[in-house]
Design a protein around this motif. Structure first.
Motif, PDB file in Angstrom:
ATOM      1  N   HIS A  28      -0.472  15.933  53.248  1.00 48.93           N
ATOM      2  CA  HIS A  28      -1.916  15.685  53.322  1.00 48.93           C
ATOM      3  C   HIS A  28      -2.238  15.198  54.732  1.00 48.93           C
ATOM      4  CE1 HIS A  28      -5.780  13.665  52.650  1.00 48.93           C
ATOM      5  NE2 HIS A  28      -5.853  14.208  51.451  1.00 48.93           N
ATOM      6  N   PRO A  29      -3.372  15.569  55.306  1.00 47.21           N
ATOM      7  CA  PRO A  29      -3.725  15.065  56.638  1.00 47.21           C
ATOM      8  C   PRO A  29      -3.751  13.535  56.682  1.00 47.21           C
ATOM      9  CG  PRO A  29      -5.184  16.849  55.985  1.00 47.21           C
ATOM     10  CD  PRO A  29      -4.377  16.517  54.770  1.00 47.21           C
ATOM     11  N   GLY A  30      -3.318  12.986  57.815  1.00 51.72           N
ATOM     12  CA  GLY A  30      -3.356  11.548  58.006  1.00 51.72           C
ATOM     13  C   GLY A  30      -1.990  10.952  58.246  1.00 51.72           C
ATOM     14  N   ALA A  31      -1.979   9.724  58.798  1.00 54.60           N
ATOM     15  CA  ALA A  31      -0.742   8.978  58.960  1.00 54.60           C
ATOM     16  C   ALA A  31      -0.282   8.469  57.597  1.00 54.60           C
ATOM     17  CB  ALA A  31      -0.963   7.823  59.932  1.00 54.60           C
ATOM     18  N   LYS A  32       0.952   7.950  57.512  1.00 57.51           N
ATOM     19  CA  LYS A  32       1.539   7.571  56.219  1.00 57.51           C
ATOM     20  C   LYS A  32       2.026   6.128  56.245  1.00 57.51           C
ATOM     21  CE  LYS A  32       1.598  12.126  56.534  1.00 57.51           C
ATOM     22  NZ  LYS A  32       0.416  12.923  56.166  1.00 57.51           N
ATOM     23  N   LEU A  33       1.935   5.461  55.088  1.00 55.48           N
ATOM     24  CA  LEU A  33       2.502   4.127  54.943  1.00 55.48           C
ATOM     25  C   LEU A  33       3.088   3.977  53.550  1.00 55.48           C
ATOM     26  CD1 LEU A  33       1.416   0.682  56.122  1.00 55.48           C
ATOM     27  CD2 LEU A  33       1.604   1.016  53.645  1.00 55.48           C
ATOM     28  N   LEU A  34       4.332   3.495  53.487  1.00 57.88           N
ATOM     29  CA  LEU A  34       5.027   3.299  52.214  1.00 57.88           C
ATOM     30  C   LEU A  34       5.645   1.916  52.200  1.00 57.88           C
ATOM     31  CD1 LEU A  34       5.910   4.638  49.543  1.00 57.88           C
ATOM     32  CD2 LEU A  34       7.937   5.479  50.741  1.00 57.88           C
ATOM     33  N   PHE A  35       5.414   1.177  51.117  1.00 57.43           N
ATOM     34  CA  PHE A  35       5.939  -0.181  50.991  1.00 57.43           C
ATOM     35  C   PHE A  35       7.402  -0.162  50.567  1.00 57.43           C
ATOM     36  CE2 PHE A  35       6.228  -4.207  48.343  1.00 57.43           C
ATOM     37  CZ  PHE A  35       6.302  -5.055  49.434  1.00 57.43           C
ATOM     38  N   GLN A  36       8.129  -1.139  51.052  1.00 58.37           N
ATOM     39  CA  GLN A  36       9.559  -1.281  50.762  1.00 58.37           C
ATOM     40  C   GLN A  36       9.851  -1.155  49.265  1.00 58.37           C
ATOM     41  OE1 GLN A  36      10.160  -5.361  52.236  1.00 58.37           O
ATOM     42  NE2 GLN A  36       9.984  -6.147  50.162  1.00 58.37           N
ATOM     43  N   GLY A  37      10.918  -0.457  48.944  1.00 62.20           N
ATOM     44  CA  GLY A  37      11.312  -0.265  47.551  1.00 62.20           C
ATOM     45  C   GLY A  37      10.758   1.007  46.952  1.00 62.20           C
ATOM     46  N   GLY A  38       9.587   1.414  47.438  1.00 62.65           N
ATOM     47  CA  GLY A  38       8.995   2.647  46.939  1.00 62.65           C
ATOM     48  C   GLY A  38       9.834   3.860  47.286  1.00 62.65           C
ATOM     49  N   ALA A  76       0.647  12.387  67.165  1.00 64.12           N
ATOM     50  CA  ALA A  76       2.094  12.233  66.994  1.00 64.12           C
ATOM     51  C   ALA A  76       2.370  11.834  65.547  1.00 64.12           C
ATOM     52  CB  ALA A  76       2.625  11.157  67.939  1.00 64.12           C
ATOM     53  N   PRO A  77       3.578  12.107  65.045  1.00 63.54           N
ATOM     54  CA  PRO A  77       3.909  11.661  63.678  1.00 63.54           C
ATOM     55  C   PRO A  77       3.855  10.150  63.593  1.00 63.54           C
ATOM     56  CG  PRO A  77       5.861  12.481  64.822  1.00 63.54           C
ATOM     57  CD  PRO A  77       4.692  12.817  65.689  1.00 63.54           C
ATOM     58  N   PHE A  78       3.300   9.627  62.504  1.00 60.92           N
ATOM     59  CA  PHE A  78       3.073   8.190  62.357  1.00 60.92           C
ATOM     60  C   PHE A  78       3.363   7.813  60.904  1.00 60.92           C
ATOM     61  CE2 PHE A  78       1.131   4.123  63.073  1.00 60.92           C
ATOM     62  CZ  PHE A  78       1.018   3.965  64.453  1.00 60.92           C
ATOM     63  N   SER A  79       4.630   7.528  60.606  1.00 61.45           N
ATOM     64  CA  SER A  79       5.014   7.150  59.239  1.00 61.45           C
ATOM     65  C   SER A  79       5.558   5.730  59.253  1.00 61.45           C
ATOM     66  CB  SER A  79       6.044   8.122  58.658  1.00 61.45           C
ATOM     67  OG  SER A  79       7.233   8.124  59.401  1.00 61.45           O
ATOM     68  N   VAL A  80       4.969   4.878  58.433  1.00 60.54           N
ATOM     69  CA  VAL A  80       5.175   3.432  58.516  1.00 60.54           C
ATOM     70  C   VAL A  80       5.901   2.926  57.274  1.00 60.54           C
ATOM     71  CG1 VAL A  80       4.024   1.202  58.768  1.00 60.54           C
ATOM     72  CG2 VAL A  80       3.041   3.241  59.849  1.00 60.54           C
ATOM     73  N   TYR A  81       6.915   2.108  57.504  1.00 57.82           N
ATOM     74  CA  TYR A  81       7.632   1.422  56.425  1.00 57.82           C
ATOM     75  C   TYR A  81       7.142  -0.020  56.398  1.00 57.82           C
ATOM     76  CZ  TYR A  81      11.718  -0.010  53.576  1.00 57.82           C
ATOM     77  OH  TYR A  81      12.561  -0.476  52.586  1.00 57.82           O
ATOM     78  N   THR A  89       8.834   6.365  61.673  1.00 62.49           N
ATOM     79  CA  THR A  89       8.500   6.213  63.089  1.00 62.49           C
ATOM     80  C   THR A  89       8.105   4.784  63.440  1.00 62.49           C
ATOM     81  OG1 THR A  89       6.134   6.723  62.825  1.00 62.49           O
ATOM     82  CG2 THR A  89       7.640   8.591  63.138  1.00 62.49           C
ATOM     83  N   HIS A  90       7.612   4.034  62.441  1.00 62.26           N
ATOM     84  CA  HIS A  90       7.133   2.672  62.674  1.00 62.26           C
ATOM     85  C   HIS A  90       7.536   1.781  61.499  1.00 62.26           C
ATOM     86  CE1 HIS A  90       4.532   4.930  65.412  1.00 62.26           C
ATOM     87  NE2 HIS A  90       4.224   3.794  66.020  1.00 62.26           N
TER      88      HIS A  90
END
Length: 635
Positions: free
Chosen positions: A470-480, A151-156, A192-193
């Protein structure tokens, strides 16, 4: 001296499990619990202090006088002190006054199992219970789909104290205020998260929460425990999962904390080579002690059980795996086999993941692990550590290093971007652009980029577009997400005023749309942890600094073709090979006007030709905008 009333919540079975390190619901027994005994309402207290010769509860209900309420030690050698105090209830503050058998040391400690702590810098525990009425049954029932690896997994990633402040009073937003502003923002941005940097109680703000004292209490900085539950509930209402940073790797030596708790090295390892972290000046848990394993695993379960967390991102796993982590020769001792692996810590990690997934099979544990330790995110039966995912630190370092280079030099370093695909499927990787990359002189993400303002933001958009395809889940820090131009400062709010400028608004809109694209296109998530989900078209065009690849889903019709132009030079009539004959339509272009791009090339439908290229029978010509990613699908 007055003894408390004799009472116990522990059965013999509880004690045997605790001693064996297999009791994973210790929060139901230890700590302070409001109960009624013989018709009298009060509070039952229980604390583990095997080296104590006397333990008293001191608090605002007995004028902090030692001995007024002395606990009773259990007869079974468990080291547990317990007792019932009539009249003590919700809101009373307390500590344990402990006399040690070691040199008659006297210490005053906060309750390791307290459900609420005083607002720092105050350090006492608070008797607490809540009856929060959860409204997320629908989310819990269906979250297995939202948390699945396909499933899509993009994290803030969020630091609650600095995401946004109440401007007029320059104060933190409360859990309740965040349940409105933050929840709506994360939903609007299509993540998503959300992931919270540690919200467990911590004494020292500059630690960002990574030096914990109240392992079972949400920090009082933002409100009450039930208000934090309300925040989680509101995220679930919007269909957003909540991940918590969890720190079982070390803890601070503050006087009221876990260190030297009962006059002995109770929670920390007595050997400094295993019990003291030189980098963080903190103490390390004794993973070989059964009761400590039960304490930590109970804590992991607590946040999933009591606060409905959807996953745990486990901090500093590498420091737990290796005896020589950040140590010179002579500062560590090999294990029983002569190796550098910390065997007891590895066993603890496996036991933790086993219990978490047995009790909550629909959550994820995510390892922040920076070494090449094998099978971190592989099942324990397959020789793995049992995590659901692992941070892809190599991708992060190589990619940021590449994007920091002037485009004229990138043709010599394309391997920095392509190398990650050599090992991308050895683990279930999450691609992190976290808080660690925007502190201590590393600069904000956008300020790592070369060129003038337009090129820096074009590079930023290209970086994020590469990350999301790119393959894999994603995580981006606030402000970015909107191109914050200053390093992250935990003491101040993000620079929200920057959104008045088109270039920042464009970056924010791009991230919003990338999240939407990621959720919409099955090829970007269905096989994101499998080599079957990725295929190169051409990774060897170093001279032009162009890369092309295919992301694949379960159905061929869902496949997405991705083209990256990694220099500011527009390239007209650039030919790429494609899998089959047909017509391609553009589904994403990071150079679009709404992202503050140049908008110089717009592709309508592109028809293939029977002309061999890139080892394929069919090909077509594209116009590549500068510093941009384009994505295409077959009509």
């Amino acid at each position: 001296m007055t003894k408390t009333k004799v009472h116990s919540l522990f059965t013999d079975f509880d004690i045997n499990l605790f001693k064996a390190g297999k009791h994973y619901r210790l929060y139901e027994k230890f700590g302070s619990h409001i109960i009624t005994l013989d018709g009298e309402e009060g509070t039952y207290f229980a604390v583990w202090a095997p080296s104590a010769k006397m333990v008293s509860v001191v608090g605002d209900f007995n004028f902090w006088i030692e001995g007024e309420h002395q606990l009773n030690v259990r007869w079974d050698g468990s080291g547990i002190w317990e007792g019932f105090i009539p009249g003590v209830g919700k809101g009373n503050i307390y500590k344990y006054k402990i006399h040690s058998t070691n040199n008659d040391i006297r210490t005053e400690k906060a309750d390791p199992f307290a459900r609420r702590c005083e607002h720092p810098p105050k350090t006492a525990s608070v008797v607490w219970q809540d009856s929060y009425d959860w409204k997320d049954a629908k989310w819990i029932k269906n979250r297995k789909k939202k948390n699945a690896l396909d499933a899509p997994f993009s994290v803030y990633e969020v630091h609650l104290g600095s995401w946004k402040k109440q401007v007029a009073q320059n104060r933190f937003l409360s859990y309740v205020e965040l349940a409105d502003e933050l929840v709506n923002y994360v939903a609007e941005m299509n993540f998503t998260h959300v992931e919270f940097m540690p919200i467990m109680e911590y004494p020292y703000d500059p630690s960002w929460g990574y030096q914990l004292v109240g392992y079972f209490a949400p920090t009082a900085r933002f409100g009450y425990p039930e208000e934090f539950k309300y925040l989680v509930d509101k995220f679930h209402e919007k269909g957003i999962g909540v991940l918590l940073d969890w720190v079982p790797s070390h803890f601070p030596s503050d006087d009221h904390g876990l260190g030297f708790f009962d006059g002995s090295h109770l929670y920390e390892h007595p050997d400094q080579r295993k019990g003291y972290h030189q980098d963080w000046k903190s103490l390390i848990f004794n993973y070989g002690r059964n009761e400590i394993k039960a304490f930590l695993i109970s804590n992991a379960i607590f946040w999933l059980d009591q606060f409905h967390a959807d996953g745990l991102r486990v901090d500093a796993v590498a420091s737990m795996l290796f005896l020589d982590y950040s140590r010179e020769e002579g500062q560590w001792e090999p294990n029983m086999f002569g190796g550098r692996e910390y065997l007891e810590a590895i066993d603890f990690i496996k036991d933790m993941n086993t219990e978490v997934y047995a009790s909550f099979p629909d959550v994820q544990t995510i390892a922040e692990e920076s070494t090449s330790f094998p099978k971190v995110s592989r099942p324990i039966y397959d020789g793995g550590l049992g995590f659901g995912m692992k941070w892809m630190m190599g991708w992060m370092h190589d990619t940021l290093e590449y994007f920091a280079k002037e485009p004229i030099y990138r043709k010599h370093h394309q391997n920095d971007l392509t190398f990650s695909l050599n090992y991308a499927f050895t683990e279930n990787f999450m691609l992190p652009l976290s808080h660690d990359e925007v502190v201590y002189g590393k600069k904000a993400i956008v300020d790592k980029m070369p060129g003038d303002e337009w090129q820096r933001f074009a590079n930023l958009r290209l970086l994020y577009s590469f990350m999301y395809t790119h393959p894999g889940a994603k995580l981006l820090f606030q402000g970015g997400e909107f191109g914050q131009t200053s390093e992250w400062n935990f003491q101040t709010s993000l620079d929200w005023h920057l959104l008045q400028y088109d270039v920042h608004k464009g970056a924010q809109t791009l991230v919003k749309d990338l999240n939407k694209l990621y959720k919409k296109e099955p090829a970007l998530y269905q096989k994101q942890f499998s080599h079957e989900g990725f295929e190169w078209i051409d990774h060897g065009d170093h001279q032009n600094s162009v890369m092309t690849y295919i992301r694949k889903g379960e159905n061929e019709k869902d496949n997405v073709i991705v083209v990256l132009n990694l220099t500011p030079v527009p390239r007209e009539n650039y030919r790429i090979g494609i899998p089959k004959a047909g017509t391609l339509k553009e589904i994403f272009n990071s150079d679009a006007k709404k992202y503050f791009g140049s908008d110089c090339f717009k592709h309508k439908n592109l028809n293939s030709e029977v002309r061999e290229w890139n080892g394929r029978e069919h090909s077509l010509e594209l116009n590549l905008p500068p510093l941009a990613m384009m994505a295409f699908k077959y009509e």
